[in-house]
Scaffold this motif. Structure first.
Motif, PDB file in Angstrom:
ATOM      1  N   CYS A  51      32.702 -29.129 -19.840  1.00  0.00           N
ATOM      2  CA  CYS A  51      34.050 -28.790 -20.289  1.00  0.00           C
ATOM      3  C   CYS A  51      34.722 -30.017 -20.882  1.00  0.00           C
ATOM      4  O   CYS A  51      34.450 -31.142 -20.461  1.00  0.00           O
ATOM      5  CB  CYS A  51      34.891 -28.266 -19.129  1.00  0.00           C
ATOM      6  SG  CYS A  51      34.280 -26.732 -18.455  1.00  0.00           S
ATOM      7  N   GLU A  52      35.598 -29.758 -21.827  1.00  0.00           N
ATOM      8  CA  GLU A  52      36.310 -30.836 -22.494  1.00  0.00           C
ATOM      9  C   GLU A  52      37.772 -30.434 -22.671  1.00  0.00           C
ATOM     10  O   GLU A  52      38.054 -29.263 -22.903  1.00  0.00           O
ATOM     11  CB  GLU A  52      35.662 -31.061 -23.861  1.00  0.00           C
ATOM     12  CG  GLU A  52      35.921 -32.408 -24.460  1.00  0.00           C
ATOM     13  CD  GLU A  52      35.056 -32.633 -25.689  1.00  0.00           C
ATOM     14  OE1 GLU A  52      35.374 -32.024 -26.733  1.00  0.00           O
ATOM     15  OE2 GLU A  52      34.077 -33.384 -25.584  1.00  0.00           O
ATOM     16  N   ILE A  53      38.667 -31.397 -22.567  1.00  0.00           N
ATOM     17  CA  ILE A  53      40.091 -31.118 -22.756  1.00  0.00           C
ATOM     18  C   ILE A  53      40.513 -31.699 -24.099  1.00  0.00           C
ATOM     19  O   ILE A  53      40.369 -32.900 -24.337  1.00  0.00           O
ATOM     20  CB  ILE A  53      40.930 -31.718 -21.608  1.00  0.00           C
ATOM     21  CG1 ILE A  53      40.495 -31.095 -20.283  1.00  0.00           C
ATOM     22  CG2 ILE A  53      42.409 -31.496 -21.856  1.00  0.00           C
ATOM     23  CD1 ILE A  53      41.110 -31.702 -19.062  1.00  0.00           C
ATOM     24  N   LYS A  54      40.980 -30.809 -24.999  1.00  0.00           N
ATOM     25  CA  LYS A  54      41.447 -31.224 -26.322  1.00  0.00           C
ATOM     26  C   LYS A  54      42.849 -30.656 -26.531  1.00  0.00           C
ATOM     27  O   LYS A  54      43.056 -29.459 -26.358  1.00  0.00           O
ATOM     28  CB  LYS A  54      40.551 -30.661 -27.425  1.00  0.00           C
ATOM     29  CG  LYS A  54      39.177 -31.242 -27.492  1.00  0.00           C
ATOM     30  CD  LYS A  54      38.416 -30.614 -28.652  1.00  0.00           C
ATOM     31  CE  LYS A  54      36.955 -30.995 -28.582  1.00  0.00           C
ATOM     32  NZ  LYS A  54      36.149 -30.221 -29.531  1.00  0.00           N
ATOM     33  N   ASN A  55      43.785 -31.516 -26.903  1.00  0.00           N
ATOM     34  CA  ASN A  55      45.164 -31.106 -27.199  1.00  0.00           C
ATOM     35  C   ASN A  55      45.793 -30.274 -26.071  1.00  0.00           C
ATOM     36  O   ASN A  55      46.460 -29.279 -26.331  1.00  0.00           O
ATOM     37  CB  ASN A  55      45.223 -30.325 -28.514  1.00  0.00           C
ATOM     38  CG  ASN A  55      44.699 -31.130 -29.676  1.00  0.00           C
ATOM     39  OD1 ASN A  55      44.851 -32.347 -29.704  1.00  0.00           O
ATOM     40  ND2 ASN A  55      44.071 -30.470 -30.625  1.00  0.00           N
ATOM     41  N   GLY A  56      45.529 -30.638 -24.834  1.00  0.00           N
ATOM     42  CA  GLY A  56      46.115 -29.933 -23.700  1.00  0.00           C
ATOM     43  C   GLY A  56      45.466 -28.590 -23.405  1.00  0.00           C
ATOM     44  O   GLY A  56      46.002 -27.813 -22.623  1.00  0.00           O
ATOM     45  N   GLU A  57      44.318 -28.294 -24.023  1.00  0.00           N
ATOM     46  CA  GLU A  57      43.606 -27.040 -23.770  1.00  0.00           C
ATOM     47  C   GLU A  57      42.208 -27.363 -23.256  1.00  0.00           C
ATOM     48  O   GLU A  57      41.601 -28.361 -23.645  1.00  0.00           O
ATOM     49  CB  GLU A  57      43.511 -26.200 -25.048  1.00  0.00           C
ATOM     50  CG  GLU A  57      44.856 -25.717 -25.541  1.00  0.00           C
ATOM     51  CD  GLU A  57      44.734 -24.889 -26.809  1.00  0.00           C
ATOM     52  OE1 GLU A  57      43.814 -25.145 -27.625  1.00  0.00           O
ATOM     53  OE2 GLU A  57      45.556 -23.982 -26.983  1.00  0.00           O
ATOM     54  N   LEU A  58      41.686 -26.491 -22.403  1.00  0.00           N
ATOM     55  CA  LEU A  58      40.385 -26.696 -21.773  1.00  0.00           C
ATOM     56  C   LEU A  58      39.349 -25.817 -22.466  1.00  0.00           C
ATOM     57  O   LEU A  58      39.562 -24.608 -22.615  1.00  0.00           O
ATOM     58  CB  LEU A  58      40.491 -26.339 -20.280  1.00  0.00           C
ATOM     59  CG  LEU A  58      39.290 -26.566 -19.397  1.00  0.00           C
ATOM     60  CD1 LEU A  58      38.915 -28.044 -19.347  1.00  0.00           C
ATOM     61  CD2 LEU A  58      39.591 -26.080 -17.992  1.00  0.00           C
ATOM     62  N   PHE A  59      38.237 -26.419 -22.902  1.00  0.00           N
ATOM     63  CA  PHE A  59      37.169 -25.689 -23.585  1.00  0.00           C
ATOM     64  C   PHE A  59      35.846 -25.889 -22.866  1.00  0.00           C
ATOM     65  O   PHE A  59      35.552 -26.981 -22.382  1.00  0.00           O
ATOM     66  CB  PHE A  59      37.012 -26.174 -25.035  1.00  0.00           C
ATOM     67  CG  PHE A  59      38.161 -25.820 -25.915  1.00  0.00           C
ATOM     68  CD1 PHE A  59      38.215 -24.593 -26.543  1.00  0.00           C
ATOM     69  CD2 PHE A  59      39.207 -26.702 -26.116  1.00  0.00           C
ATOM     70  CE1 PHE A  59      39.275 -24.245 -27.358  1.00  0.00           C
ATOM     71  CE2 PHE A  59      40.274 -26.380 -26.923  1.00  0.00           C
ATOM     72  CZ  PHE A  59      40.305 -25.138 -27.552  1.00  0.00           C
ATOM     73  N   ALA A  60      35.041 -24.825 -22.813  1.00  0.00           N
ATOM     74  CA  ALA A  60      33.685 -24.904 -22.270  1.00  0.00           C
ATOM     75  C   ALA A  60      32.735 -25.007 -23.455  1.00  0.00           C
ATOM     76  O   ALA A  60      32.713 -24.139 -24.324  1.00  0.00           O
ATOM     77  CB  ALA A  60      33.370 -23.679 -21.434  1.00  0.00           C
ATOM     78  N   LEU A  61      31.948 -26.065 -23.480  1.00  0.00           N
ATOM     79  CA  LEU A  61      31.001 -26.295 -24.567  1.00  0.00           C
ATOM     80  C   LEU A  61      29.576 -26.152 -24.033  1.00  0.00           C
ATOM     81  O   LEU A  61      29.293 -26.530 -22.903  1.00  0.00           O
ATOM     82  CB  LEU A  61      31.209 -27.687 -25.161  1.00  0.00           C
ATOM     83  CG  LEU A  61      32.624 -27.978 -25.637  1.00  0.00           C
ATOM     84  CD1 LEU A  61      32.807 -29.461 -25.910  1.00  0.00           C
ATOM     85  CD2 LEU A  61      32.943 -27.183 -26.867  1.00  0.00           C
ATOM     86  N   GLY A  62      28.700 -25.630 -24.851  1.00  0.00           N
ATOM     87  CA  GLY A  62      27.295 -25.486 -24.451  1.00  0.00           C
ATOM     88  C   GLY A  62      27.014 -24.246 -23.637  1.00  0.00           C
ATOM     89  O   GLY A  62      25.901 -24.075 -23.156  1.00  0.00           O
ATOM     90  N   VAL A  63      27.995 -23.365 -23.453  1.00  0.00           N
ATOM     91  CA  VAL A  63      27.765 -22.097 -22.748  1.00  0.00           C
ATOM     92  C   VAL A  63      27.138 -21.137 -23.751  1.00  0.00           C
ATOM     93  O   VAL A  63      27.755 -20.798 -24.754  1.00  0.00           O
ATOM     94  CB  VAL A  63      29.082 -21.508 -22.192  1.00  0.00           C
ATOM     95  CG1 VAL A  63      28.833 -20.159 -21.549  1.00  0.00           C
ATOM     96  CG2 VAL A  63      29.713 -22.463 -21.198  1.00  0.00           C
ATOM     97  N   HIS A  64      25.905 -20.742 -23.499  1.00  0.00           N
ATOM     98  CA  HIS A  64      25.172 -19.880 -24.437  1.00  0.00           C
ATOM     99  C   HIS A  64      25.263 -18.426 -23.980  1.00  0.00           C
ATOM    100  O   HIS A  64      24.679 -18.049 -22.977  1.00  0.00           O
ATOM    101  CB  HIS A  64      23.710 -20.304 -24.518  1.00  0.00           C
ATOM    102  CG  HIS A  64      22.933 -19.563 -25.552  1.00  0.00           C
ATOM    103  ND1 HIS A  64      22.448 -18.301 -25.334  1.00  0.00           N
ATOM    104  CD2 HIS A  64      22.578 -19.896 -26.799  1.00  0.00           C
ATOM    105  CE1 HIS A  64      21.815 -17.884 -26.410  1.00  0.00           C
ATOM    106  NE2 HIS A  64      21.882 -18.842 -27.320  1.00  0.00           N
ATOM    107  N   ILE A  65      26.021 -17.619 -24.737  1.00  0.00           N
ATOM    108  CA  ILE A  65      26.098 -16.180 -24.490  1.00  0.00           C
ATOM    109  C   ILE A  65      25.330 -15.510 -25.618  1.00  0.00           C
ATOM    110  O   ILE A  65      25.733 -15.574 -26.779  1.00  0.00           O
ATOM    111  CB  ILE A  65      27.557 -15.677 -24.439  1.00  0.00           C
ATOM    112  CG1 ILE A  65      28.301 -16.348 -23.288  1.00  0.00           C
ATOM    113  CG2 ILE A  65      27.584 -14.163 -24.280  1.00  0.00           C
ATOM    114  CD1 ILE A  65      29.760 -15.978 -23.176  1.00  0.00           C
TER     115      ILE A  65
END
Length: 153
Positions: A51-65
């Motif tokens: 997970c990474e925090i960019k501009n005050g928002e939390l994103f999950a990266l590398g989650v493969h759906i």
């Protein structure tokens, strides 16, 4: 008042092998319809996600759906960044811990809580090779103890 039924879709076992999990948080996840249908089939992989925090928002990266079979034009890219939904206060608190202490945010599991998809995010510290060996040795010792106790009964 109804109890929400928790159904785990995908655990991230590799995260527990590679990291010490210090704290756990629950977050919602922003998905499209075909992605939810794909999750219901269990077509998700959390192995190398973070997970990474960019501009005050939390994103999950590398989650493969994986793309939904019957989704055709409505399918999204399998590895697109997925926005996680948490309170602003919690995100700021996590951001400060990640920056100060050098910790990492790792998705530990994806599950259904009622009809909603939730992600369990862990605040983790990386394990060194000797830590991994130590954990494996303890687990093996517990197995041996259980095995001998079972034989004696």
């Amino acid at each position: 008042m109804e109890k929400s039924v928790v159904k785990i879709i995908a655990p991230n076992k590799k995260a527990y092998h590679d990291y010490f999990v210090l704290e756990k948080y629950e977050a919602g996840i922003e998905l499209f319809g075909t992605e939810v249908k794909s999750l219901r089939q269990g077509a998700v992989n959390l192995k190398d996600s973070y997970c990474e925090i960019k501009n005050g928002e939390l994103f999950a990266l590398g989650v493969h759906i994986s793309p939904y079979e019957k989704g055709n034009i409505f399918n999204r890219a399998p590895l697109r960044p997925k926005k996680l939904l948490m309170h602003k206060r919690e995100i700021i608190r996590l951001f400060s811990k990640v920056k100060e202490d050098g910790l990492t945010l790792i998705p530990l599991s994806i599950y259904f809580s009622g009809s909603r998809v939730k992600v369990e995010v862990g605040l983790c510290k990386g394990k060194k090779l000797y830590d991994k060996r130590d954990t494996d040795a303890k687990r093996q010792a517990e197995r041996d103890i259980d095995r001998t106790m079972k034989e004696r009964r």
